[in-house]
Write a protein that holds these residues in place. Structure first.
Motif, PDB file in Angstrom:
ATOM      1  N   PRO A  87     -40.669  90.150  21.854  1.00 52.90           N
ATOM      2  CA  PRO A  87     -39.775  89.209  22.547  1.00 52.90           C
ATOM      3  C   PRO A  87     -38.323  89.496  22.200  1.00 52.90           C
ATOM      4  CG  PRO A  87     -40.913  88.122  20.712  1.00 52.90           C
ATOM      5  CD  PRO A  87     -41.501  89.489  20.838  1.00 52.90           C
ATOM      6  N   ILE A  88     -37.497  89.661  23.217  1.00 53.00           N
ATOM      7  CA  ILE A  88     -36.054  89.832  22.995  1.00 53.00           C
ATOM      8  C   ILE A  88     -35.317  88.981  24.012  1.00 53.00           C
ATOM      9  CG2 ILE A  88     -34.104  91.435  23.142  1.00 53.00           C
ATOM     10  CD1 ILE A  88     -35.489  93.275  21.457  1.00 53.00           C
ATOM     11  N   GLY A  89     -34.634  87.964  23.509  1.00 51.13           N
ATOM     12  CA  GLY A  89     -33.893  87.071  24.400  1.00 51.13           C
ATOM     13  C   GLY A  89     -32.395  87.179  24.137  1.00 51.13           C
ATOM     14  N   ASN A  94     -26.347  88.659  22.993  1.00 54.65           N
ATOM     15  CA  ASN A  94     -26.593  89.843  22.163  1.00 54.65           C
ATOM     16  C   ASN A  94     -26.124  91.153  22.800  1.00 54.65           C
ATOM     17  OD1 ASN A  94     -27.939  88.538  19.936  1.00 54.65           O
ATOM     18  ND2 ASN A  94     -29.622  88.143  21.361  1.00 54.65           N
ATOM     19  N   GLY A 122     -39.262  85.796  25.090  1.00 56.71           N
ATOM     20  CA  GLY A 122     -38.528  85.043  24.080  1.00 56.71           C
ATOM     21  C   GLY A 122     -38.249  83.586  24.411  1.00 56.71           C
ATOM     22  N   ASP A 123     -37.357  83.003  23.620  1.00 53.19           N
ATOM     23  CA  ASP A 123     -37.041  81.572  23.713  1.00 53.19           C
ATOM     24  C   ASP A 123     -35.682  81.347  23.059  1.00 53.19           C
ATOM     25  OD1 ASP A 123     -37.320  78.822  24.037  1.00 53.19           O
ATOM     26  OD2 ASP A 123     -38.728  78.560  22.375  1.00 53.19           O
ATOM     27  N   THR A 147     -43.191  83.503  23.445  1.00 55.28           N
ATOM     28  CA  THR A 147     -43.022  83.310  22.005  1.00 55.28           C
ATOM     29  C   THR A 147     -42.031  82.173  21.792  1.00 55.28           C
ATOM     30  OG1 THR A 147     -43.455  85.664  21.749  1.00 55.28           O
ATOM     31  CG2 THR A 147     -42.467  84.541  19.864  1.00 55.28           C
ATOM     32  N   LYS A 149     -39.803  79.332  19.819  1.00 54.31           N
ATOM     33  CA  LYS A 149     -39.048  79.196  18.569  1.00 54.31           C
ATOM     34  C   LYS A 149     -39.672  78.067  17.738  1.00 54.31           C
ATOM     35  CE  LYS A 149     -35.536  82.121  18.845  1.00 54.31           C
ATOM     36  NZ  LYS A 149     -36.450  83.241  18.985  1.00 54.31           N
ATOM     37  N   ARG A 240     -33.038  90.637  11.378  1.00 55.03           N
ATOM     38  CA  ARG A 240     -31.979  89.756  11.894  1.00 55.03           C
ATOM     39  C   ARG A 240     -31.910  88.394  11.226  1.00 55.03           C
ATOM     40  NH1 ARG A 240     -29.918  91.217  16.648  1.00 55.03           N
ATOM     41  NH2 ARG A 240     -29.904  89.224  17.733  1.00 55.03           N
ATOM     42  N   ASP A 270     -44.070  94.764  13.566  1.00 55.62           N
ATOM     43  CA  ASP A 270     -42.912  95.330  14.267  1.00 55.62           C
ATOM     44  C   ASP A 270     -41.780  95.588  13.290  1.00 55.62           C
ATOM     45  OD1 ASP A 270     -41.237  93.048  13.992  1.00 55.62           O
ATOM     46  OD2 ASP A 270     -41.618  92.335  16.026  1.00 55.62           O
ATOM     47  N   GLY A 271     -40.752  96.276  13.811  1.00 55.47           N
ATOM     48  CA  GLY A 271     -39.602  96.648  12.985  1.00 55.47           C
ATOM     49  C   GLY A 271     -39.570  98.151  12.819  1.00 55.47           C
ATOM     50  N   GLY A 272     -38.738  98.808  13.600  1.00 61.62           N
ATOM     51  CA  GLY A 272     -38.538 100.246  13.431  1.00 61.62           C
ATOM     52  C   GLY A 272     -39.513 101.136  14.159  1.00 61.62           C
ATOM     53  N   ILE A 273     -40.422 100.572  14.938  1.00 61.71           N
ATOM     54  CA  ILE A 273     -41.343 101.430  15.706  1.00 61.71           C
ATOM     55  C   ILE A 273     -40.560 102.034  16.872  1.00 61.71           C
ATOM     56  CG2 ILE A 273     -43.447 101.513  17.120  1.00 61.71           C
ATOM     57  CD1 ILE A 273     -44.229 100.762  14.333  1.00 61.71           C
ATOM     58  N   ILE A 292     -42.726  96.526  19.863  1.00 61.00           N
ATOM     59  CA  ILE A 292     -41.514  97.359  19.879  1.00 61.00           C
ATOM     60  C   ILE A 292     -40.376  96.534  20.461  1.00 61.00           C
ATOM     61  CG2 ILE A 292     -40.459  99.492  20.732  1.00 61.00           C
ATOM     62  CD1 ILE A 292     -43.238 100.703  20.975  1.00 61.00           C
ATOM     63  N   GLY A 293     -39.262  96.477  19.745  1.00 60.32           N
ATOM     64  CA  GLY A 293     -38.140  95.646  20.170  1.00 60.32           C
ATOM     65  C   GLY A 293     -37.056  96.394  20.907  1.00 60.32           C
ATOM     66  N   PRO A 295     -35.884  99.457  21.517  1.00 55.36           N
ATOM     67  CA  PRO A 295     -36.021 100.558  22.488  1.00 55.36           C
ATOM     68  C   PRO A 295     -36.471 100.088  23.882  1.00 55.36           C
ATOM     69  CG  PRO A 295     -36.991 101.178  20.384  1.00 55.36           C
ATOM     70  CD  PRO A 295     -36.672  99.709  20.299  1.00 55.36           C
TER      71      PRO A 295
HETATM   72  C1  LIG Z   1     -31.235  91.165  20.453  1.00 61.03           C
HETATM   73  C2  LIG Z   1     -32.545  90.688  19.913  1.00 61.03           C
HETATM   74  C3  LIG Z   1     -33.076  89.479  20.339  1.00 61.03           C
HETATM   75  C4  LIG Z   1     -34.305  89.030  19.852  1.00 61.03           C
HETATM   76  N1  LIG Z   1     -34.839  87.854  20.330  1.00 61.03           N
HETATM   77  C5  LIG Z   1     -36.047  87.444  19.860  1.00 61.03           C
HETATM   78  C6  LIG Z   1     -36.656  86.255  20.372  1.00 61.03           C
HETATM   79  O1  LIG Z   1     -36.150  85.575  21.270  1.00 61.03           O
HETATM   80  N2  LIG Z   1     -37.862  85.885  19.837  1.00 61.03           N
HETATM   81  C7  LIG Z   1     -38.468  86.618  18.860  1.00 61.03           C
HETATM   82  O2  LIG Z   1     -39.548  86.268  18.415  1.00 61.03           O
HETATM   83  N3  LIG Z   1     -37.906  87.727  18.382  1.00 61.03           N
HETATM   84  C8  LIG Z   1     -36.726  88.170  18.845  1.00 61.03           C
HETATM   85  N4  LIG Z   1     -36.185  89.331  18.365  1.00 61.03           N
HETATM   86  C9  LIG Z   1     -36.932  90.127  17.362  1.00 61.03           C
HETATM   87  C10 LIG Z   1     -37.900  91.092  18.041  1.00 61.03           C
HETATM   88  O3  LIG Z   1     -38.923  90.399  18.700  1.00 61.03           O
HETATM   89  C11 LIG Z   1     -38.578  92.052  17.045  1.00 61.03           C
HETATM   90  O4  LIG Z   1     -39.157  91.331  15.989  1.00 61.03           O
HETATM   91  C12 LIG Z   1     -37.643  93.107  16.486  1.00 61.03           C
HETATM   92  O5  LIG Z   1     -36.650  93.472  17.422  1.00 61.03           O
HETATM   93  C13 LIG Z   1     -38.465  94.328  16.075  1.00 61.03           C
HETATM   94  O6  LIG Z   1     -37.688  95.318  15.537  1.00 61.03           O
HETATM   95  P1  LIG Z   1     -37.189  96.606  16.374  1.00 61.03           P
HETATM   96  O7  LIG Z   1     -36.143  96.121  17.316  1.00 61.03           O
HETATM   97  O8  LIG Z   1     -36.638  97.480  15.287  1.00 61.03           O
HETATM   98  O9  LIG Z   1     -38.368  97.215  17.074  1.00 61.03           O
HETATM   99  C14 LIG Z   1     -34.980  89.803  18.866  1.00 61.03           C
HETATM  100  C15 LIG Z   1     -34.445  91.022  18.451  1.00 61.03           C
HETATM  101  C16 LIG Z   1     -33.246  91.475  18.959  1.00 61.03           C
HETATM  102  C17 LIG Z   1     -32.705  92.816  18.519  1.00 61.03           C
END
Ligand SMILES: Cc1cc2nc3c(=O)[nH]c(=O)nc-3n(C[C@H](O)[C@H](O)[C@H](O)COP(=O)(O)O)c2cc1C
Length: 343
Positions: A87-89, A94, A122-123, A147, A149, A240, A270-273, A292-293, A295
């Motif tokens: 999830p990326i919101g 951002n 995301g949320d 996902t 919050k 983050r 997740d994280g760095g994949i 994967i976030g 990328p």
């Molecule tokens: C800009 C940004 C926004 C994100 N927003 C959310 C979100 O809304 N909900 C959530 O669970 N995680 C969020 N994340 C975390 C990602 O889901 C994920 O855990 C993380 O990006 C994984 O690492 P990676 O980017 O190195 O693959 C966000 C990450 C980034 C970089």
């Protein structure tokens, strides 16, 4: 569109918030939260990538060839590969982009489904950030994992209900967002969750699976298991939410050991994949699948749904190539002895 073209388009669209570095490793964007970086010194994000990079894969091609099958089953569904967009919101906050959360989610959900995966969405305190992706998921008729919050339960439970009504495949909660500055900047209040809270969420989500995202210790994993969750995501939110965190791949083996080899609780990480090699390493270290976030953001800005599909297929092909070089014919055959930890 080829991969490098896609990266160039993404670079033009995402500058200056994201530089689309040749390897997305958290160094150029240290401290940029809001933004695409990691909190504070940025070390937690940097370490996620650096540790995984230094895990080495053990070559073995002395076996009778039997193909490589990357298919897997989660949430009662089959997927082509064990990698799901995270999830990326917060596209405006951002990435400085004017794209709506719904349109962004639509291309990620569509591209993921085309590659045989499913996106987590995301949320935020902004209503559209949660409901926009739900609208897109319903319209497309594709699998997705909203996902939520970690709001107080009186705010979270109506979102659980909405996710069910919109046809979600499973529901997750990023419990580590209790440390997220973005939520506070948007006027929201998020809280840590107790075992009792998680039990209530499991019950409210039923019959859909409930996943806790943001577990970084064996102790946390055991609490989630006690609450009866379907799965956990070993995650530090891409670095983050807390500075000076270990890498997710570093704590993964402890978490697998605590839950046990045949645990009914699925372990996502997740994280760095970044590549299929990383997916292989994560599975060897104890994950059932990965998220994967960043990328995926690059792929979606660079090539829309097609970019996301192309990127996920590339990851799958790299995973196949790694399995060929190590003798694993399916995901179950990817074992701990196939990787070596950095000294
Ligand atoms: C800009 C940004 C926004 C994100 N927003 C959310 C979100 O809304 N909900 C959530 O669970 N995680 C969020 N994340 C975390 C990602 O889901 C994920 O855990 C993380 O990006 C994984 O690492 P990676 O980017 O190195 O693959 C966000 C990450 C980034 C970089």
């Amino acid at each position: 569109m080829d991969y490098n073209e896609m990266l160039k388009t993404a670079r033009d669209l995402l500058a200056p918030k994201c530089r689309v570095c040749p390897v997305c490793d958290g160094r150029a964007c240290r401290g940029e939260v809001p933004g695409a970086g990691g909190k504070g010194s940025g070390d937690s994000f940097v370490r996620n990538v650096a540790y995984l990079r230094d895990v080495q894969i053990v070559l073995d091609t002395l076996y009778a060839e039997h193909g490589q099958d990357t298919s897997c089953e989660f949430f009662g569904r089959k997927f082509a590969l064990p990698a799901f967009p995270a999830p990326i919101g917060g596209m405006k906050m951002n990435y400085g982009s004017d794209i709506s959360e719904e349109a962004q989610a639509e291309r990620v959900l569509a591209g993921s489904a085309a590659a045989g995966s499913a996106a987590f969405t995301g949320d935020s305190p902004v209503r559209e950030a949660f409901y926009g992706p739900l609208e897109a998921m319903k319209r497309l008729g594709v699998p997705g994992v909203p996902t939520i919050k970690p709001w107080s339960l009186d705010l979270a439970l109506p979102r659980v209900q909405a996710a069910k009504e919109y046809g979600a495949t499973a529901i997750a909660m990023d419990v580590d967002a209790a440390g997220l500055v973005n939520v506070k900047l948007n006027g929201g209040t998020v809280y840590p969750k107790s075992v009792a809270d998680m039990k209530e969420l499991v019950a409210a989500c039923a019959p859909l699976p409930f996943i806790v995202k943001g577990v970084m210790s064996a102790k946390g994993a055991l609490k989630a298991a006690e609450a009866g969750v379907y799965g956990i995501v070993v995650s530090n939110h891409g670095g983050r939410v807390l500075d000076s965190s270990p890498a997710t791949a570093e704590v993964l083996p402890e978490i697998r050991a605590a839950l046990g080899e045949n645990s009914p609780v699925k372990i996502f990480m997740d994280g760095g994949i970044r590549t299929g090699l990383d997916v292989f390493k994560a599975i060897a270290l104890g994950a059932d699948a990965v998220l994967i976030g960043r990328p995926i953001i690059t792929a979606s800005f660079g090539g829309g749904a097609e970019g996301v599909e192309m990127y996920l297929k590339k990851v799958a092909a790299e995973l196949v190539a790694t399995m060929l070089m190590t003798g694993a014919s399916n995901l179950k055959e990817i074992t701990r002895d196939m990787v070596r930890l950095p000294k």
